[in-house]
Write an enzyme that holds these catalytic residues in place. Structure first.
Site, PDB file in Angstrom:
ATOM      1  N   ASP A 168      14.366  93.319 111.921  1.00  0.00           N
ATOM      2  CA  ASP A 168      12.487  93.977 112.357  1.00  0.00           C
ATOM      3  C   ASP A 168      13.142  95.339 110.949  1.00  0.00           C
ATOM      4  O   ASP A 168      14.311  95.459 111.199  1.00  0.00           O
ATOM      5  CB  ASP A 168      12.579  94.572 113.624  1.00  0.00           C
ATOM      6  CG  ASP A 168      11.566  95.056 114.099  1.00  0.00           C
ATOM      7  OD1 ASP A 168      10.616  94.780 113.746  1.00  0.00           O
ATOM      8  OD2 ASP A 168      11.983  96.342 114.269  1.00  0.00           O
TER       9      ASP A 168
ATOM     10  N   GLY B  35       3.643  98.756 101.597  1.00  0.00           N
ATOM     11  CA  GLY B  35       4.467  99.040 102.970  1.00  0.00           C
ATOM     12  C   GLY B  35       4.315 100.864 102.258  1.00  0.00           C
ATOM     13  O   GLY B  35       3.791 100.967 101.800  1.00  0.00           O
TER      14      GLY B  35
HETATM   15  P1  IMP Z   1       9.085  94.603 109.348  1.00  0.00           P
HETATM   16  O1  IMP Z   1       9.242  94.685 110.881  1.00  0.00           O
HETATM   17  O2  IMP Z   1       9.653  93.955 107.704  1.00  0.00           O
HETATM   18  O3  IMP Z   1       7.703  93.832 108.936  1.00  0.00           O
HETATM   19  O4  IMP Z   1       8.293  95.776 108.475  1.00  0.00           O
HETATM   20  C1  IMP Z   1       7.306  96.501 109.751  1.00  0.00           C
HETATM   21  C2  IMP Z   1       6.636  97.524 108.531  1.00  0.00           C
HETATM   22  O5  IMP Z   1       7.563  98.623 107.948  1.00  0.00           O
HETATM   23  C3  IMP Z   1       6.217  97.521 107.576  1.00  0.00           C
HETATM   24  O6  IMP Z   1       4.713  96.660 107.555  1.00  0.00           O
HETATM   25  C4  IMP Z   1       6.158  98.951 106.549  1.00  0.00           C
HETATM   26  O7  IMP Z   1       5.346  99.194 107.069  1.00  0.00           O
HETATM   27  C5  IMP Z   1       7.194  99.112 106.748  1.00  0.00           C
HETATM   28  N1  IMP Z   1       8.502  98.402 106.078  1.00  0.00           N
HETATM   29  C6  IMP Z   1       9.471  97.732 105.741  1.00  0.00           C
HETATM   30  N2  IMP Z   1      10.255  97.558 104.906  1.00  0.00           N
HETATM   31  C7  IMP Z   1       9.586  98.246 104.119  1.00  0.00           C
HETATM   32  C8  IMP Z   1       9.769  98.068 102.589  1.00  0.00           C
HETATM   33  O8  IMP Z   1      10.917  97.776 102.392  1.00  0.00           O
HETATM   34  N3  IMP Z   1       9.071  99.271 102.109  1.00  0.00           N
HETATM   35  C9  IMP Z   1       7.982  99.459 102.597  1.00  0.00           C
HETATM   36  N4  IMP Z   1       7.829  99.867 103.634  1.00  0.00           N
HETATM   37  C10 IMP Z   1       8.621  98.899 104.697  1.00  0.00           C
END
Ligand code: IMP
Length: 193
Positions: free
Chosen positions: A69, A151
């Protein structure tokens, strides 16, 4: 080679993590196995959410599982958006909405807007639980630059870098990313287990 089920449906992430975990481990997506449960990530920390995913998947397949996460923590906003990174601008918002909201909110604060991407990677096999964190430090800039990534990449500049993550190639980003750091650490501790 030890197989690890990865509690993620994101193809880019699976490929990135598989590259890191090879050759000792092979990462299998839950999508290759069939049933993909709808998991409610209602933890208050990245670690809690990562374990919620890992345990939910382990309970279905009963195979060693990894999950992660991640999100963005901005210092001037006391670590926000944090676990709400994906839905900072509201339920069903786009990456663009989140980026615009963040730039708008940070316009009330002096530069630099120092921030960090945080990734918590976990392992669960029904008995053993392992958890590690990877961090990428940088700052939020007040314009969008670059087309790559996802993101917050277009508005995040890593420390000692002139380009945003969205201006870097994916192989360049994957060398320094919070996720790469977290999974490299996880691999190391799994190999010494
Ligand atoms: P997840 O837990 O990897 O799904 O990330 C949750 C949220 O964090 C994503 O929807 C992005 O908004 C942000 N995020 C996580 N990792 C990245 C990255 O490497 N680049 C940009 N945004 C990120």
């Amino acid at each position: 080679m030890i197989e690890l089920v990865f509690a993620s449906g994101n193809k880019g992430k699976i490929a990135e993590v598989n590259k890191i975990m090879l050759p000792e481990f092979k990462v299998i997506s839950i999508y290759e196995l069939g049933e993909v449960p709808d998991i409610i990530e209602d933890g208050t920390t990245f670690e809690e959410n990562a374990f919620i995913k890992a345990e939910a998947i382990y309970n279905i397949y009963k195979k060693p599982t990894i999950a992660d996460d991640s999100g963005l923590a901005v210092d001037q906003l006391d670590g926000k958006p944090g676990v709400f990174s994906a839905r900072y601008a509201g339920e069903n918002c786009t990456y663009d909405d989140n980026n615009k909201k963040l730039i708008e909110e940070l316009s009330n604060y002096p530069e630099p807007h120092t921030a960090q991407f945080i990734c918590c990677a976990v392992y669960f096999d029904g008995r053993i639980k392992k958890s590690v964190t990877g961090i990428l430090k940088g700052e939020i800039i007040n314009e969008f630059r670059g087309q790559n990534g996802f993101g917050y990449d277009p508005i995040f500049q890593a420390a000692n870098e002139k380009r945003t993550l969205a201006e870097m190639r994916s192989d360049e980003k994957n060398k320094i990313s919070h996720r790469a750091k977290a999974f490299s650490k996880l691999k190391k501790i799994l190999l010494t287990k």
